[in-house]
Write a protein that holds these residues in place. Structure first.
Motif, mmCIF file in Angstrom:
data_model
loop_
_atom_site.group_PDB
_atom_site.id
_atom_site.type_symbol
_atom_site.label_atom_id
_atom_site.label_comp_id
_atom_site.label_asym_id
_atom_site.label_seq_id
_atom_site.Cartn_x
_atom_site.Cartn_y
_atom_site.Cartn_z
ATOM 1 N N HIS A 68 0.835 -1.205 0.000
ATOM 2 C CA HIS A 68 0.000 0.000 0.000
ATOM 3 C C HIS A 68 0.869 1.254 0.000
ATOM 4 C CE1 HIS A 68 -3.315 2.706 1.052
ATOM 5 N NE2 HIS A 68 -2.504 3.222 1.955
ATOM 6 N N ASN A 69 1.910 1.245 0.810
ATOM 7 C CA ASN A 69 2.770 2.420 0.915
ATOM 8 C C ASN A 69 3.508 2.697 -0.400
ATOM 9 O OD1 ASN A 69 3.500 4.388 3.036
ATOM 10 N ND2 ASN A 69 5.585 3.738 2.598
ATOM 11 N N GLU A 70 3.977 1.629 -1.045
ATOM 12 C CA GLU A 70 4.657 1.792 -2.332
ATOM 13 C C GLU A 70 3.677 2.282 -3.400
ATOM 14 O OE1 GLU A 70 8.077 1.459 -2.850
ATOM 15 O OE2 GLU A 70 7.939 1.443 -0.663
ATOM 16 N N ALA A 71 2.442 1.790 -3.324
ATOM 17 C CA ALA A 71 1.416 2.239 -4.276
ATOM 18 C C ALA A 71 1.088 3.713 -4.060
ATOM 19 C CB ALA A 71 0.159 1.387 -4.128
ATOM 20 N N GLN A 72 1.112 4.152 -2.810
ATOM 21 C CA GLN A 72 0.877 5.566 -2.513
ATOM 22 C C GLN A 72 1.945 6.440 -3.181
ATOM 23 O OE1 GLN A 72 -2.201 5.847 -1.497
ATOM 24 N NE2 GLN A 72 -1.967 6.784 0.514
ATOM 25 N N LYS A 73 3.180 5.969 -3.164
ATOM 26 C CA LYS A 73 4.272 6.725 -3.789
ATOM 27 C C LYS A 73 4.050 6.848 -5.299
ATOM 28 C CE LYS A 73 7.679 5.126 -0.388
ATOM 29 N NZ LYS A 73 8.899 4.296 -0.191
ATOM 30 N N LYS A 74 3.616 5.752 -5.913
ATOM 31 C CA LYS A 74 3.343 5.770 -7.352
ATOM 32 C C LYS A 74 2.163 6.687 -7.670
ATOM 33 C CE LYS A 74 6.341 2.802 -9.078
ATOM 34 N NZ LYS A 74 7.300 3.161 -10.155
ATOM 35 N N GLU A 75 1.178 6.656 -6.789
ATOM 36 C CA GLU A 75 0.011 7.514 -6.986
ATOM 37 C C GLU A 75 0.403 8.982 -6.866
ATOM 38 O OE1 GLU A 75 -4.569 7.951 -5.301
ATOM 39 O OE2 GLU A 75 -3.211 6.474 -4.408
ATOM 40 N N LEU A 76 1.290 9.282 -5.923
ATOM 41 C CA LEU A 76 1.768 10.655 -5.765
ATOM 42 C C LEU A 76 2.511 11.112 -7.026
ATOM 43 C CD1 LEU A 76 2.129 13.155 -3.981
ATOM 44 C CD2 LEU A 76 4.201 12.097 -3.045
ATOM 45 N N GLU A 77 3.315 10.223 -7.588
ATOM 46 C CA GLU A 77 4.021 10.546 -8.836
ATOM 47 C C GLU A 77 3.023 10.858 -9.953
ATOM 48 O OE1 GLU A 77 6.618 7.364 -9.878
ATOM 49 O OE2 GLU A 77 7.838 7.532 -8.055
ATOM 50 N N PHE A 78 1.951 10.080 -10.000
ATOM 51 C CA PHE A 78 0.921 10.297 -11.019
ATOM 52 C C PHE A 78 0.265 11.664 -10.837
ATOM 53 C CE2 PHE A 78 -3.587 10.076 -12.221
ATOM 54 C CZ PHE A 78 -3.478 9.766 -13.569
ATOM 55 N N TYR A 79 -0.056 12.004 -9.586
ATOM 56 C CA TYR A 79 -0.679 13.298 -9.311
ATOM 57 C C TYR A 79 0.285 14.458 -9.592
ATOM 58 C CZ TYR A 79 -4.930 11.361 -7.183
ATOM 59 O OH TYR A 79 -6.137 10.729 -6.968
ATOM 60 N N GLU A 80 1.573 14.228 -9.394
ATOM 61 C CA GLU A 80 2.567 15.265 -9.711
ATOM 62 C C GLU A 80 2.538 15.590 -11.202
ATOM 63 O OE1 GLU A 80 6.368 13.976 -8.342
ATOM 64 O OE2 GLU A 80 5.940 14.394 -6.233
ATOM 65 N N GLN A 81 2.404 14.546 -12.017
ATOM 66 C CA GLN A 81 2.338 14.747 -13.469
ATOM 67 C C GLN A 81 1.042 15.453 -13.871
ATOM 68 O OE1 GLN A 81 2.812 10.853 -15.179
ATOM 69 N NE2 GLN A 81 4.892 10.592 -14.399
ATOM 70 N N LYS A 82 -0.011 15.179 -13.121
ATOM 71 C CA LYS A 82 -1.326 15.717 -13.487
ATOM 72 C C LYS A 82 -1.580 17.112 -12.914
ATOM 73 C CE LYS A 82 -6.144 14.292 -13.857
ATOM 74 N NZ LYS A 82 -7.106 13.190 -13.709
ATOM 75 N N TYR A 83 -1.163 17.332 -11.652
ATOM 76 C CA TYR A 83 -1.488 18.589 -10.976
ATOM 77 C C TYR A 83 -0.272 19.456 -10.653
ATOM 78 C CZ TYR A 83 -6.042 16.377 -10.217
ATOM 79 O OH TYR A 83 -7.256 15.760 -10.391
#
Length: 263
Positions: A68-83
């Motif tokens: 879950h924690n590693e997935a959160q990091k990937k999700e944050l990277e995705f949001y960085e690209q988007k927002y």
């Protein structure tokens, strides 16, 4: 209607038409990400990234907390690209607050009626999976031995499994009498995840196996009582956790290495 989503050159569908007990789930067979209908649309793609990445780590044998924690990091990277970098963490925190509200609402166990001796005995498979608790520190399941680690504080769950390291983590506050049922439930859940089921369907299988095991081992009345006692403990534990996290500044969306289970 499902929405197409492309991630790392793979095509997925996002379906947000139903309630999802864990807020997000995935059907690997159809590459469909299931998102709870109450989640705002701005979080749908982030949840999709999370479910895709989390499953990768789980299938490699990592614990849920680590995955879950590693997935959160990937999700944050995705949001960085988007927002953008400045807003991405804010969006992830906002999403997490909504997700916790949804999962808390669904995960509060219903107070099931304790089975009376004169009532109909539930149908139970006599071939239900068995788990052997060899000592308080070890468990054997389907020919594999696991070490029981009862020293950790788990967040959002009572039990976790690090399959690569043959470790079953059980929250330090859990009474010993619930160990075998919780361990079995989580191991069966992981087994069905590997077979291609999503979280919700796999959890149903794990929960059923645990309940069947209690009834076969302890009898219909005592088994049902033990199962219900565990549900009540879980509800109490999660309420305590909410209070503790609030006092400590709240739930973190991403934990540091020394704050979570290592693998």
């Amino acid at each position: 209607m499902a929405k197409e989503f492309i991630y790392e050159e793979e095509k997925y569908q996002i379906d947000c038409s139903k309630s999802v007990t864990s807020a997000g789930d995935m059907d690997p067979a159809t590459k469909t990400i299931l998102v709870d209908k109450d989640l705002p649309e701005k979080f749908h793609e982030g949840i999709a990234v999370h479910e895709i990445e989390e499953r990768k780590y789980l299938l490699k044998g990592h614990s849920y907390v680590y995955s879950h924690n590693e997935a959160q990091k990937k999700e944050l990277e995705f949001y960085e690209q988007k927002y953008g970098k400045d807003k991405s963490l804010e969006v992830l925190k906002e999403e997490e607050a909504v997700v916790l509200t949804i999962t808390r609402r669904h995960s509060t166990p219903k107070k099931n009626k304790i089975l009376k001796a004169e009532e109909e005995i539930p149908e139970v498979s006599l071939n239900s999976p068995a788990i052997e608790m060899r000592t308080i520190q070890q468990a054997a399941f389907e020919g594999k031995r696991y070490i029981i680690d009862h020293d950790e504080r788990l967040v959002g769950t009572l039990v976790d499994v690090y399959e690569k390291g043959n470790v079953i983590y059980i929250d330090r506050d859990v009474p010993e009498r619930f160990f075998e049922g919780l361990a079995l439930s989580e191991l069966i859940t992981r087994k069905f995840l590997r077979k291609g089921l999503g979280w919700s369907a796999a959890y149903v299988e794990g929960d059923k196996a645990e309940k069947d095991y209690y009834i076969v081992k302890y009898g219909a009345v005592e088994g049902e009582e033990l199962y219900n006692d565990e549900l009540k403990f879980q509800a109490w534990k999660f309420e305590q956790e909410k209070k503790e996290l609030k006092e400590e500044g709240g739930h973190k969306v991403i934990y540091e290495k020394d704050e979570i289970l290592p693998k």
